[in-house]
Scaffold this motif. Structure first.
Motif, PDB file in Angstrom:
ATOM      1  N   ALA A 109      26.159  43.165 -11.773  1.00 36.82           N
ATOM      2  CA  ALA A 109      25.202  42.528 -12.686  1.00 36.82           C
ATOM      3  C   ALA A 109      24.745  41.184 -12.133  1.00 36.82           C
ATOM      4  O   ALA A 109      23.554  40.847 -12.188  1.00 36.82           O
ATOM      5  CB  ALA A 109      25.824  42.360 -14.069  1.00 36.82           C
ATOM      6  N   THR A 110      25.658  40.418 -11.567  1.00 35.95           N
ATOM      7  CA  THR A 110      25.315  39.113 -11.000  1.00 35.95           C
ATOM      8  C   THR A 110      24.332  39.265  -9.843  1.00 35.95           C
ATOM      9  O   THR A 110      23.343  38.529  -9.755  1.00 35.95           O
ATOM     10  CB  THR A 110      26.585  38.366 -10.538  1.00 35.95           C
ATOM     11  N   VAL A 111      24.587  40.229  -8.962  1.00 35.79           N
ATOM     12  CA  VAL A 111      23.684  40.475  -7.829  1.00 35.79           C
ATOM     13  C   VAL A 111      22.299  40.882  -8.327  1.00 35.79           C
ATOM     14  O   VAL A 111      21.275  40.396  -7.833  1.00 35.79           O
ATOM     15  CB  VAL A 111      24.272  41.552  -6.884  1.00 35.79           C
ATOM     16  N   VAL A 112      22.248  41.748  -9.326  1.00 34.47           N
ATOM     17  CA  VAL A 112      20.961  42.193  -9.873  1.00 34.47           C
ATOM     18  C   VAL A 112      20.226  41.018 -10.502  1.00 34.47           C
ATOM     19  O   VAL A 112      19.025  40.817 -10.250  1.00 34.47           O
ATOM     20  CB  VAL A 112      21.145  43.348 -10.880  1.00 34.47           C
ATOM     21  N   TYR A 113      20.913  40.213 -11.317  1.00 32.44           N
ATOM     22  CA  TYR A 113      20.271  39.054 -11.942  1.00 32.44           C
ATOM     23  C   TYR A 113      19.760  38.055 -10.896  1.00 32.44           C
ATOM     24  O   TYR A 113      18.677  37.490 -11.040  1.00 32.44           O
ATOM     25  CB  TYR A 113      21.209  38.348 -12.918  1.00 32.44           C
ATOM     26  N   ASP A 114      20.536  37.846  -9.828  1.00 32.50           N
ATOM     27  CA  ASP A 114      20.090  36.957  -8.752  1.00 32.50           C
ATOM     28  C   ASP A 114      18.822  37.500  -8.091  1.00 32.50           C
ATOM     29  O   ASP A 114      17.892  36.751  -7.797  1.00 32.50           O
ATOM     30  CB  ASP A 114      21.189  36.775  -7.700  1.00 32.50           C
ATOM     31  N   ALA A 115      18.797  38.811  -7.860  1.00 36.21           N
ATOM     32  CA  ALA A 115      17.617  39.431  -7.259  1.00 36.21           C
ATOM     33  C   ALA A 115      16.410  39.317  -8.184  1.00 36.21           C
ATOM     34  O   ALA A 115      15.290  39.062  -7.732  1.00 36.21           O
ATOM     35  CB  ALA A 115      17.900  40.900  -6.931  1.00 36.21           C
ATOM     36  N   SER A 159      40.886  49.282 -15.379  1.00 32.90           N
ATOM     37  CA  SER A 159      39.793  48.886 -16.260  1.00 32.90           C
ATOM     38  C   SER A 159      39.346  47.461 -15.947  1.00 32.90           C
ATOM     39  O   SER A 159      38.149  47.165 -15.919  1.00 32.90           O
ATOM     40  CB  SER A 159      40.228  49.004 -17.717  1.00 32.90           C
ATOM     41  N   GLY A 160      40.285  46.587 -15.698  1.00 28.24           N
ATOM     42  CA  GLY A 160      39.968  45.204 -15.342  1.00 28.24           C
ATOM     43  C   GLY A 160      39.248  45.111 -14.009  1.00 28.24           C
ATOM     44  O   GLY A 160      38.308  44.329 -13.855  1.00 28.24           O
ATOM     45  N   GLU A 161      39.692  45.897 -13.036  1.00 27.09           N
ATOM     46  CA  GLU A 161      39.040  45.918 -11.725  1.00 27.09           C
ATOM     47  C   GLU A 161      37.613  46.443 -11.840  1.00 27.09           C
ATOM     48  O   GLU A 161      36.691  45.893 -11.229  1.00 27.09           O
ATOM     49  CB  GLU A 161      39.843  46.776 -10.740  1.00 27.09           C
ATOM     50  N   LEU A 162      37.428  47.491 -12.641  1.00 23.75           N
ATOM     51  CA  LEU A 162      36.099  48.034 -12.850  1.00 23.75           C
ATOM     52  C   LEU A 162      35.203  47.003 -13.526  1.00 23.75           C
ATOM     53  O   LEU A 162      34.053  46.807 -13.138  1.00 23.75           O
ATOM     54  CB  LEU A 162      36.146  49.319 -13.685  1.00 23.75           C
ATOM     55  N   SER A 163      35.745  46.317 -14.514  1.00 31.70           N
ATOM     56  CA  SER A 163      34.984  45.288 -15.215  1.00 31.70           C
ATOM     57  C   SER A 163      34.524  44.201 -14.251  1.00 31.70           C
ATOM     58  O   SER A 163      33.381  43.739 -14.315  1.00 31.70           O
ATOM     59  CB  SER A 163      35.839  44.695 -16.336  1.00 31.70           C
ATOM     60  N   CYS A 164      35.393  43.784 -13.349  1.00 31.91           N
ATOM     61  CA  CYS A 164      35.042  42.772 -12.351  1.00 31.91           C
ATOM     62  C   CYS A 164      33.953  43.284 -11.410  1.00 31.91           C
ATOM     63  O   CYS A 164      33.010  42.551 -11.081  1.00 31.91           O
ATOM     64  CB  CYS A 164      36.267  42.354 -11.544  1.00 31.91           C
ATOM     65  N   LYS A 165      34.064  44.531 -10.985  1.00 29.76           N
ATOM     66  CA  LYS A 165      33.054  45.118 -10.103  1.00 29.76           C
ATOM     67  C   LYS A 165      31.704  45.219 -10.808  1.00 29.76           C
ATOM     68  O   LYS A 165      30.657  44.922 -10.218  1.00 29.76           O
ATOM     69  CB  LYS A 165      33.489  46.503  -9.621  1.00 29.76           C
TER      70      LYS A 165
END
Length: 115
Positions: A20-26, A9-15
């Motif tokens: 989300a970060t990549v999308v916001y940057d785009a 669950s933690g790994e999925l949350s990080c992914k």
């Protein structure tokens, strides 16, 4: 087993956060480019459709216990995911006021999502 589930669950949350970060940057890179932002929304909608119609459908519950667990999760975590499309009426509300009213009315009458 519970530790393994928490780790996954933690790994999925990080992914998901990385996505989300990549999308916001785009989005920031396309901030004033409506056509690019529309292309991005189309791509996100296509990804949603591919996941939903592919691996998600294949992973659906095969027994009552799994179904109950899934429904409980949907209820507790915010409902069913849905990508909402902007209604034409809302889109036109953002246009400058100098647009002829008669043309806007004709467009709205032809739009099936207008209510």
């Amino acid at each position: 087993m519970n530790d393994q589930k928490n780790l996954e669950s933690g790994e999925l949350s990080c992914k998901l956060q990385a996505i989300a970060t990549v999308v916001y940057d785009a989005v920031q890179g396309c901030e004033d480019n409506t056509v690019a932002l529309l292309a991005m929304l189309r791509q996100l909608e296509q990804l949603h459709r591919e996941i939903r119609d592919g691996v998600f459908q294949e992973s659906l519950p095969v027994n009552r216990q799994q179904l109950y667990s899934l429904l409980k999760d949907i209820e507790s975590e915010g409902g069913w995911p849905y990508i909402e499309r902007m209604r034409l009426q809302a889109f036109l509300a953002n246009l400058p006021q100098e647009a002829p009213a008669e043309n806007s009315h004709e467009v709205l009458e032809g739009d099936r999502s207008f209510s």
